[in-house]
Motif scaffolding. Sequence first.
Motif, short mmCIF file in Angstrom:
data_model
loop_
_atom_site.label_atom_id
_atom_site.label_comp_id
_atom_site.label_asym_id
_atom_site.label_seq_id
_atom_site.Cartn_x
_atom_site.Cartn_y
_atom_site.Cartn_z
N PHE A 218 15.50 2.40 77.74
CA PHE A 218 14.86 1.09 77.88
C PHE A 218 14.40 0.58 76.51
CE2 PHE A 218 11.50 -1.36 80.59
CZ PHE A 218 12.16 -2.54 80.30
N GLY A 219 13.84 1.48 75.70
CA GLY A 219 13.31 1.07 74.39
C GLY A 219 14.37 0.54 73.46
N ILE A 220 15.52 1.21 73.42
CA ILE A 220 16.61 0.73 72.55
C ILE A 220 17.12 -0.62 73.05
CG2 ILE A 220 18.96 1.22 71.76
CD1 ILE A 220 18.20 4.20 71.84
N GLY A 221 17.13 -0.80 74.36
CA GLY A 221 17.51 -2.11 74.90
C GLY A 221 16.57 -3.21 74.46
N ILE A 222 15.27 -2.89 74.39
CA ILE A 222 14.30 -3.86 73.90
C ILE A 222 14.57 -4.20 72.44
CG2 ILE A 222 11.85 -4.24 73.37
CD1 ILE A 222 11.20 -2.57 75.86
N VAL A 223 14.84 -3.17 71.64
CA VAL A 223 15.16 -3.40 70.22
C VAL A 223 16.38 -4.31 70.09
CG1 VAL A 223 15.92 -2.31 68.08
CG2 VAL A 223 14.17 -1.20 69.47
N GLN B 3 18.94 -14.42 58.71
CA GLN B 3 18.28 -13.12 58.57
C GLN B 3 18.98 -12.03 59.40
OE1 GLN B 3 15.69 -12.64 56.45
NE2 GLN B 3 15.95 -14.78 55.87
N SER B 4 20.20 -12.29 59.83
CA SER B 4 20.87 -11.37 60.75
C SER B 4 21.06 -9.98 60.15
CB SER B 4 22.23 -11.94 61.18
OG SER B 4 23.08 -12.13 60.06
N SER B 5 21.40 -9.89 58.87
CA SER B 5 21.64 -8.58 58.26
C SER B 5 20.37 -7.73 58.25
CB SER B 5 22.17 -8.74 56.83
OG SER B 5 21.25 -9.45 56.03
N VAL B 6 19.25 -8.36 57.96
CA VAL B 6 17.97 -7.63 57.97
C VAL B 6 17.63 -7.19 59.39
CG1 VAL B 6 15.50 -7.82 57.52
CG2 VAL B 6 17.13 -8.89 55.96
N LEU B 7 17.83 -8.07 60.34
CA LEU B 7 17.50 -7.76 61.73
C LEU B 7 18.37 -6.63 62.27
CD1 LEU B 7 17.09 -11.43 62.98
CD2 LEU B 7 15.27 -9.73 62.84
N VAL B 8 19.66 -6.66 61.96
CA VAL B 8 20.56 -5.62 62.45
C VAL B 8 20.22 -4.27 61.82
CG1 VAL B 8 22.96 -4.84 62.49
CG2 VAL B 8 22.42 -7.23 62.98
N ARG B 9 19.92 -4.28 60.54
CA ARG B 9 19.55 -3.03 59.87
C ARG B 9 18.29 -2.43 60.51
NH1 ARG B 9 19.64 -4.83 55.11
NH2 ARG B 9 17.42 -5.21 54.74
N THR B 10 17.33 -3.29 60.78
CA THR B 10 16.10 -2.83 61.43
C THR B 10 16.38 -2.30 62.83
OG1 THR B 10 14.86 -4.49 60.17
CG2 THR B 10 13.76 -3.50 62.06
N MET B 11 17.32 -2.94 63.53
CA MET B 11 17.70 -2.48 64.87
C MET B 11 18.23 -1.06 64.83
SD MET B 11 20.54 -4.02 67.56
CE MET B 11 21.95 -3.59 66.53
N PHE B 12 19.10 -0.76 63.86
CA PHE B 12 19.66 0.58 63.76
C PHE B 12 18.58 1.62 63.48
CE2 PHE B 12 23.87 -1.49 62.94
CZ PHE B 12 24.56 -0.84 63.94
N VAL B 13 17.68 1.30 62.58
CA VAL B 13 16.60 2.24 62.25
C VAL B 13 15.71 2.46 63.47
CG1 VAL B 13 14.58 2.63 60.81
CG2 VAL B 13 16.64 1.63 59.80
N GLY B 14 15.31 1.37 64.11
CA GLY B 14 14.44 1.48 65.27
C GLY B 14 15.10 2.22 66.42
#
Length: 243
Positions: free
Chosen positions: A191-196, A210-221
């Motif tokens: 569920f948490g990864i789906g929220i990310v 800002q898509s590149s920053v957002l996607v990078r943060t998604m992978f880390v999270g």
Amino acid sequence: MFDTFSLVHVAAYLGAGLAVGISSIGAGIGEGYIAGNANIAMMKQPKSNDILLRTMLIAQAITETGAIFALVIAMLLLFGGSIVPEAGWQRIASLFAAGLVMGAGCLGTGLGIGYAGGQACKGIGRQPRESKVLTANMLIGQALSETSAIFALVIAMLLLYSTPDGNSIVKSCAFIGAAFAMGFGTFGPGFGIGIVAGKTVDGISRFPKQSSVLVRTMFVGAAVSESTSIYALVIAFLLLFVA
């Protein structure tokens, strides 16, 4: 009153019901959330109806995969040769546990994948020109969320075909413990990864540059969130083969 052969049937039937019943909760809610957001987006962007319909169906198909995993396990429990007359308590426990881990293991992922898909449809309604980027990142996020259900599928298959039979109550409880560890251990990460993923596509629709920053943060999270399901997987393996 109950012979072991009857109990094997009971365990297989209960396991099959748990697998399909619990997994359908997450998948059904997730698919409904996707369709609801797609409908709202279609009202906002009538010219993008075809894109939204395609995105909705793709997202719903991926959300359905957990329920399909559970259906496969249920069919194996019912017709896969798991019910044998000479079974002991360990076999009884493993059949019940296989259904439990598969059903519970798909609950969180169904909700998470559905949330990501719904947010992607909402984002397309806001920024139709970014539909390809939003859909691509939705798929990536959904795939990351799906890994928890795959872990549960692995444990379910091991319980069905790779656990020793016998009459040890301790080992039987270890099998059920493995199902609890992996089944419920996937709810939060799935569920948490789906929220990310959902918040990522929502952010991209609001701030495309800002898509590149957002996607990078998604992978880390997502990686940090996934670590807890890996803990559950390790404990499940230990309970199956070491305890």
